[in-house]
Scaffold this motif. Structure first.
Motif, mmCIF file in Angstrom:
data_model
loop_
_atom_site.group_PDB
_atom_site.id
_atom_site.type_symbol
_atom_site.label_atom_id
_atom_site.label_comp_id
_atom_site.label_asym_id
_atom_site.label_seq_id
_atom_site.Cartn_x
_atom_site.Cartn_y
_atom_site.Cartn_z
ATOM 1 N N THR A 57 0.769 -1.324 0.222
ATOM 2 C CA THR A 57 -0.199 0.302 0.005
ATOM 3 C C THR A 57 0.916 1.156 -0.530
ATOM 4 O O THR A 57 0.525 2.376 -0.601
ATOM 5 C CB THR A 57 -1.051 0.112 1.227
ATOM 6 O OG1 THR A 57 -1.874 -1.367 0.869
ATOM 7 C CG2 THR A 57 -2.049 1.393 0.964
ATOM 8 N N ILE A 58 2.017 1.141 0.995
ATOM 9 C CA ILE A 58 2.408 2.281 0.769
ATOM 10 C C ILE A 58 3.166 2.643 0.136
ATOM 11 O O ILE A 58 4.147 3.622 -0.915
ATOM 12 C CB ILE A 58 3.898 2.259 2.297
ATOM 13 C CG1 ILE A 58 4.354 3.787 2.627
ATOM 14 C CG2 ILE A 58 4.556 1.242 1.525
ATOM 15 C CD1 ILE A 58 3.773 4.712 2.713
ATOM 16 N N GLY A 59 3.555 1.473 -1.400
ATOM 17 C CA GLY A 59 4.445 1.703 -2.299
ATOM 18 C C GLY A 59 3.946 2.160 -3.545
ATOM 19 O O GLY A 59 4.346 2.739 -4.348
ATOM 20 N N LEU A 60 2.334 1.584 -2.856
ATOM 21 C CA LEU A 60 1.158 2.526 -4.158
ATOM 22 C C LEU A 60 0.799 4.149 -4.152
ATOM 23 O O LEU A 60 1.134 4.703 -4.340
ATOM 24 C CB LEU A 60 -0.100 1.677 -4.032
ATOM 25 C CG LEU A 60 -1.081 2.013 -4.995
ATOM 26 C CD1 LEU A 60 -0.479 1.241 -6.782
ATOM 27 C CD2 LEU A 60 -2.036 0.695 -5.161
ATOM 28 N N PHE A 61 1.196 3.826 -2.623
ATOM 29 C CA PHE A 61 1.015 5.482 -2.632
ATOM 30 C C PHE A 61 2.087 6.377 -2.890
ATOM 31 O O PHE A 61 1.776 7.066 -3.529
ATOM 32 C CB PHE A 61 0.871 5.298 -1.274
ATOM 33 C CG PHE A 61 0.815 7.084 -0.336
ATOM 34 C CD1 PHE A 61 -0.123 7.639 -0.722
ATOM 35 C CD2 PHE A 61 1.830 7.621 0.464
ATOM 36 C CE1 PHE A 61 -0.485 8.845 0.058
ATOM 37 C CE2 PHE A 61 2.196 9.103 0.821
ATOM 38 C CZ PHE A 61 0.766 9.170 0.570
ATOM 39 N N ASN A 62 3.733 5.934 -2.869
ATOM 40 C CA ASN A 62 4.345 6.633 -3.314
ATOM 41 C C ASN A 62 4.137 6.942 -5.113
ATOM 42 O O ASN A 62 4.606 7.911 -5.560
ATOM 43 C CB ASN A 62 5.436 6.250 -3.005
ATOM 44 C CG ASN A 62 6.236 7.093 -1.117
ATOM 45 O OD1 ASN A 62 5.547 7.405 -1.097
ATOM 46 N ND2 ASN A 62 6.600 5.476 -0.612
ATOM 47 N N THR A 63 3.723 5.696 -5.113
ATOM 48 C CA THR A 63 3.865 5.725 -6.888
ATOM 49 C C THR A 63 3.144 6.385 -7.336
ATOM 50 O O THR A 63 3.372 7.310 -8.183
ATOM 51 C CB THR A 63 4.003 4.307 -7.437
ATOM 52 O OG1 THR A 63 5.305 3.177 -6.693
ATOM 53 C CG2 THR A 63 3.842 4.533 -9.225
ATOM 54 N N GLU A 64 1.336 6.269 -7.424
ATOM 55 C CA GLU A 64 0.793 7.136 -7.643
ATOM 56 C C GLU A 64 0.779 8.528 -6.931
ATOM 57 O O GLU A 64 0.120 9.165 -8.081
ATOM 58 C CB GLU A 64 -0.720 6.460 -7.577
ATOM 59 C CG GLU A 64 -0.523 4.988 -7.698
ATOM 60 C CD GLU A 64 -2.152 4.274 -7.126
ATOM 61 O OE1 GLU A 64 -2.538 4.604 -6.836
ATOM 62 O OE2 GLU A 64 -2.007 3.233 -8.309
ATOM 63 N N LEU A 65 0.887 9.056 -5.840
ATOM 64 C CA LEU A 65 0.580 10.412 -5.635
ATOM 65 C C LEU A 65 2.124 11.215 -4.953
ATOM 66 O O LEU A 65 2.046 12.101 -5.754
ATOM 67 C CB LEU A 65 0.259 9.836 -4.528
ATOM 68 C CG LEU A 65 -0.650 11.370 -3.561
ATOM 69 C CD1 LEU A 65 -1.922 11.860 -4.482
ATOM 70 C CD2 LEU A 65 -1.279 10.560 -2.497
ATOM 71 N N ILE A 66 2.459 10.678 -4.374
ATOM 72 C CA ILE A 66 4.082 11.272 -4.123
ATOM 73 C C ILE A 66 5.141 11.652 -5.020
ATOM 74 O O ILE A 66 5.686 12.993 -5.307
ATOM 75 C CB ILE A 66 4.677 10.711 -2.788
ATOM 76 C CG1 ILE A 66 3.831 10.492 -1.705
ATOM 77 C CG2 ILE A 66 5.727 11.739 -2.068
ATOM 78 C CD1 ILE A 66 2.513 11.986 -1.088
#
Length: 107
Positions: A4-13
């Motif tokens: 989830t945190i990897g997806l968050f970083n890839t898609e948003l941050i």
């Protein structure tokens, strides 16, 4: 499977770097979490959002609350039945007071 945190970083941050202020990151993060929990379809749970899956789970596993039988309201812990005096200062006893008879139901 992606974290989830990897997806968050890839898609948003990472795509929006550099961020100007911390409140910008916080507000965007809150919006992402809301989207992820309420609108993002998750394949592992039947292609529904997590909130919908959780609601369905609780609806399926909780027993509906029934309304108590009026006569059961007059049962004591040991199973005997008696009426409860509505006004302790009253000299008149209600029907069934201190007996095993249930009081009459009124319409």
């Amino acid at each position: 499977m992606e974290s989830t945190i990897g997806l968050f970083n890839t898609e948003l941050i990472k795509p929006r770097q550099p961020w100007k202020t911390l409140p910008d990151v916080e507000l965007t993060t809150a919006a992402y979490v809301d989207w992820y929990n309420h609108r993002q379809l998750h394949g592992e749970i039947g292609h529904v959002p997590p909130v919908e899956y959780e609601n369905n789970h609780y609806l399926a596993t909780t027993k509906p609350q029934g309304t108590p039988n009026v006569q059961d309201l007059y049962r004591t812990r040991n199973g005997s039945r008696h009426a409860v005096r509505a006004d302790p200062g009253s000299s008149e006893d209600p029907p069934g007071w201190m007996t095993n008879e249930a009081p009459e139901q009124r319409d």
